[in-house]
Design a protein around this motif. Structure first.
Motif, short mmCIF file in Angstrom:
data_model
loop_
_atom_site.label_atom_id
_atom_site.label_comp_id
_atom_site.label_asym_id
_atom_site.label_seq_id
_atom_site.Cartn_x
_atom_site.Cartn_y
_atom_site.Cartn_z
N LYS A 155 31.64 -77.26 -24.64
CA LYS A 155 30.18 -77.22 -24.56
C LYS A 155 29.71 -76.67 -23.22
N PHE A 156 30.37 -77.08 -22.13
CA PHE A 156 29.98 -76.62 -20.80
C PHE A 156 30.80 -75.42 -20.33
N ALA A 157 31.65 -74.89 -21.25
CA ALA A 157 32.46 -73.69 -20.97
C ALA A 157 33.24 -73.84 -19.66
N LEU A 158 33.82 -75.02 -19.44
CA LEU A 158 34.57 -75.27 -18.21
C LEU A 158 35.81 -74.39 -18.16
N GLY A 159 36.24 -74.06 -16.95
CA GLY A 159 37.35 -73.11 -16.83
C GLY A 159 38.21 -73.35 -15.61
N TYR A 160 39.01 -72.33 -15.30
CA TYR A 160 39.92 -72.39 -14.15
C TYR A 160 40.05 -71.00 -13.54
N ASN A 202 42.18 -70.91 -7.64
CA ASN A 202 42.81 -72.22 -7.78
C ASN A 202 41.78 -73.34 -7.78
N ARG A 203 40.75 -73.16 -8.59
CA ARG A 203 39.68 -74.17 -8.69
C ARG A 203 39.31 -74.42 -10.15
N ALA A 204 38.98 -75.68 -10.43
CA ALA A 204 38.38 -76.01 -11.72
C ALA A 204 36.95 -75.47 -11.68
N MET A 205 36.57 -74.70 -12.70
CA MET A 205 35.32 -73.94 -12.64
C MET A 205 34.26 -74.52 -13.58
N ILE A 206 33.05 -74.61 -13.05
CA ILE A 206 31.89 -75.09 -13.82
C ILE A 206 30.82 -74.01 -13.82
N PRO A 207 30.57 -73.36 -14.94
CA PRO A 207 29.50 -72.35 -15.00
C PRO A 207 28.13 -73.01 -14.79
N ILE A 208 27.27 -72.34 -14.04
CA ILE A 208 25.90 -72.80 -13.81
C ILE A 208 24.97 -71.88 -14.58
N LEU A 209 24.17 -72.46 -15.45
CA LEU A 209 23.29 -71.68 -16.30
C LEU A 209 21.84 -71.82 -15.85
N ASP A 210 21.06 -70.77 -16.07
CA ASP A 210 19.63 -70.90 -15.78
C ASP A 210 18.96 -71.66 -16.92
N ARG A 221 35.82 -76.71 -8.10
CA ARG A 221 36.45 -77.88 -7.48
C ARG A 221 37.91 -77.54 -7.22
N VAL A 222 38.34 -77.62 -5.95
CA VAL A 222 39.68 -77.21 -5.59
C VAL A 222 40.74 -78.06 -6.30
N MET A 223 41.83 -77.43 -6.71
CA MET A 223 42.97 -78.15 -7.28
C MET A 223 43.97 -78.44 -6.16
N GLY A 224 44.06 -79.68 -5.78
CA GLY A 224 44.93 -80.04 -4.67
C GLY A 224 44.13 -80.60 -3.51
N ASP A 225 44.65 -80.43 -2.30
CA ASP A 225 44.02 -81.03 -1.12
C ASP A 225 43.27 -80.02 -0.26
N GLY A 226 42.99 -78.85 -0.78
CA GLY A 226 42.30 -77.83 0.00
C GLY A 226 40.88 -78.22 0.35
#
Length: 604
Positions: A155-160, A202-210, A221-226
């Protein structure tokens, strides 16, 4: 304006307002009107009226109103040309080419390209998450750590974004996008030394829509401790953080009351999954007047679900001040013992959160409680500071009854002398003459950025944003009578004309109505609304043209009311002319006109 009046009126005539609004809301016929629960605010009893004859709508609960263009503009958050295009497509009207100059066409095409690029990137990130081995850790983070279902992820088209620092750059290059376009999108940084480098990797991605559901940016959101843990797209030609609320494209259609404002998009996604589809969040920036302006279009109350730690409390105080400044009420959800909504729902569930919403504290009582905890109540000096702080906040409440009720409630709860507190509130100035520093600072910043304006548009008489004078109210009354009883144009011929109205919105409306009657012997209120492209102005005009003033009045009473209104307008006009007229013959004529109008009477 992109389109001619002829084109606009053609589109207007081909879109019956009852049919159009009926596709968004369930309308029921009642007398001369159709009615429904307002699609722009939460209500149980229908106060939203649609008039087929006038081709207008008006909500007597929240004040929205206008013609079919206004409705589509407000509901779909489109500008005027976009609303014309949407309705033209619906009615099968062929529109001419937009009359844009080369620079405007180039700018518009650039924005289209950026939106298409963001959409392409979102699809690519989602594909990597679902179908690449590298995406497994991001999928695990969303699914296991955050507890999101596949349905929510889709639904939120989350990605990587992949581990390679030029992965997206190379993919977009293969799709034909140039370095300049990619740099302008905020997705890629271009340098002579390194070439194209992805902003997100190397991040979990969240699309931002208008607000219309177009991808305009991303959060990662970084994957790991970055570090940093979260980053967002920088501002671009299509993305302005201070005027974008995450998930508002979904929340504005929610049937739940008001909005729930959170600190982060992961909180919002979790809340939507739990059934709270009215949750939104600001993005990588503090809550601004721009955000408040967007909220005000759709709701008059907000539930704040900010983190319960120190930073979250300070953010809540700031948001309350900004919302209060623009006229939106705030209530605060208590999430203790948990830090944020996501943590609360995962531990106690959605039903428990629903109960917390019902018991949400008013913004004023929240501030009183927080300040009582910040000051040592056993120390007289600290106690005085606490009471002064509370008085300053109470002084901001404009409604006398509401302010007195809060004075009484807070005096009882914190054992303060009620009369002394009331006197201190009065000393600080009713209606917030002593503004908290945070609002003063935000107001200055807002003015510098020329961002949100509560009442945009013309600053002449009768314009939104200026106090409505007695003369303006009288002008509005006569215009309303003329729309309800067009036969009055003939009866008032030679008595009062459009020239007698003060310059401004009401004069513009009068010009249009008088012109329509002269040409067609009828008035078309919906066409008059098209004169104004600003939504606030359209609301003002729609309110006066949609109102029925003759309810429960005899014909004699109506005649007397119209007579009084006509006299006030004409006498005010004559007075103004006398003050500036130097020609003695014209002065004498104005004096005769004044004597004549004093004897005038409308008989229906």
């Amino acid at each position: 304006m992109y389109y001619s009046d002829d084109v606009i009126n053609e589109v207007l005539s081909r879109n019956d307002i009852v049919d159009v609004i009926g596709s968004y809301a369930s309308l029921k016929k009642k007398g001369a009107n159709y009615e429904a629960c307002c699609p722009f605010h939460h209500e149980k009893t229908p106060s939203f009226k649609v008039n087929r004859e006038k081709q207008m709508y008006h909500c007597f609960g929240c004040g929205v109103g206008g013609n079919v263009f206004t409705f589509v503009m407000e509901y779909e958050n489109l500008n005027f040309p976009e609303a014309v295009e949407r309705l033209a497509e619906r009615a099968g009207v062929q529109l001419p080419e937009k009359s844009m100059n080369a620079q405007e066409r180039s700018r518009e095409q650039y924005k289209i390209t950026l939106r298409e690029m963001n959409k392409t990137a979102a699809a690519y990130f989602h594909y990597i998450l679902k179908h690449s081995q590298h995406g497994e850790k991001a999928y695990e983070y969303f699914h296991e750590t955050r507890g999101l279902s596949d349905e929510t992820i889709n639904k939120f088209a989350l990605g990587y974004s992949d581990i390679y620092r030029d992965d997206l750059y190379r993919y977009l290059k293969s799709k034909g996008y140039t370095d300049d376009q990619m740099k302008g999108s905020g997705l890629v940084e271009i340098s002579e030394k390194e070439g194209g480098v992805d902003k997100f990797w190397n991040r979990a991605m969240i699309p931002i829509l208008d607000i219309n559901g177009k991808v305009i940016a991303f959060g990662g959101r970084v994957m790991g401790d970055g570090k940093p843990k979260y980053i967002n797209t920088s501002d671009t030609a299509v993305f302005d953080k201070s005027h974008t609320l995450f998930a508002m494209n979904i929340a504005r259609r929610s049937r739940r009351k008001g909005f729930i404002c959170c600190e982060g998009y992961m909180d919002v996604i979790s809340m939507h999954q739990a059934g709270f589809d009215n949750a939104v969040a600001s993005l990588g920036t503090a809550f601004t007047f721009g955000h408040a302006g967007i909220i005000k279009r759709y709701a008059d109350e907000v539930y704040l679900a900010y983190d319960s730690d120190g930073a979250g409390v300070e953010a809540t105080k700031k948001v309350i001040a900004i919302l209060r400044e623009v006229g939106v009420g705030a209530r605060v959800i208590n999430m203790r013992p948990y830090k944020d909504p996501d943590e609360f729902i995962q531990n106690l569930g959605s039903e428990a959160f629903e109960e917390r919403i019902k018991k949400a504290e008013s913004g004023m009582m929240f501030l009183a409680r927080i300040y009582s905890e910040e000051y040592d109540q056993s120390d007289p000096g600290e106690l005085t500071k606490f009471q002064n702080q509370i008085a300053r906040e109470l002084a901001y409440i404009e409604d006398d009854l509401e302010r007195n009720n809060y004075v009484d409630a807070i005096a009882r709860k914190y054992v303060i002398d009620k009369d002394a507190l009331a006197a201190k509130v009065h000393a600080y100035g009713v209606a917030g003459t002593a503004k908290p520093e945070i609002v003063e600072r935000e107001t200055r910043r807002l003015q510098e950025q020329q961002g949100y304006e509560e009442f945009p548009g013309d600053q002449s008489a009768g314009a939104p944003g200026r106090p409505e004078t007695k003369d303006n109210k009288t002008a509005k009354l006569l215009l309303t009578w003329l729309v309800n009883r067009p036969e009055l144009f003939a009866r008032l011929d030679g008595v009062v004309s459009e020239a007698d109205f003060e310059p401004g919105i009401y004069r513009t409306v009068a010009d249009k109505l008088y012109s329509q009657y002269r040409e067609k012997h009828k008035v078309e209120p919906a066409v008059v609304v098209n004169t104004f492209q600003d939504v606030e102005e359209q609301r003002l005009v729609a309110g006066m043209l949609q109102t029925d003033l003759a309810i429960d009045m005899t014909e004699e009473e109506v005649g007397n009311a119209i007579t009084e209104v006509v006299k006030k307008i004409k006498l005010a006009s004559i007075k103004k002319q006398l003050e500036s007229e130097n020609d003695m013959m014209k002065v004498q004529q104005l004096i005769k006109d004044r004597k004549k109008i004093e004897k005038f009477k409308v008989i229906l």
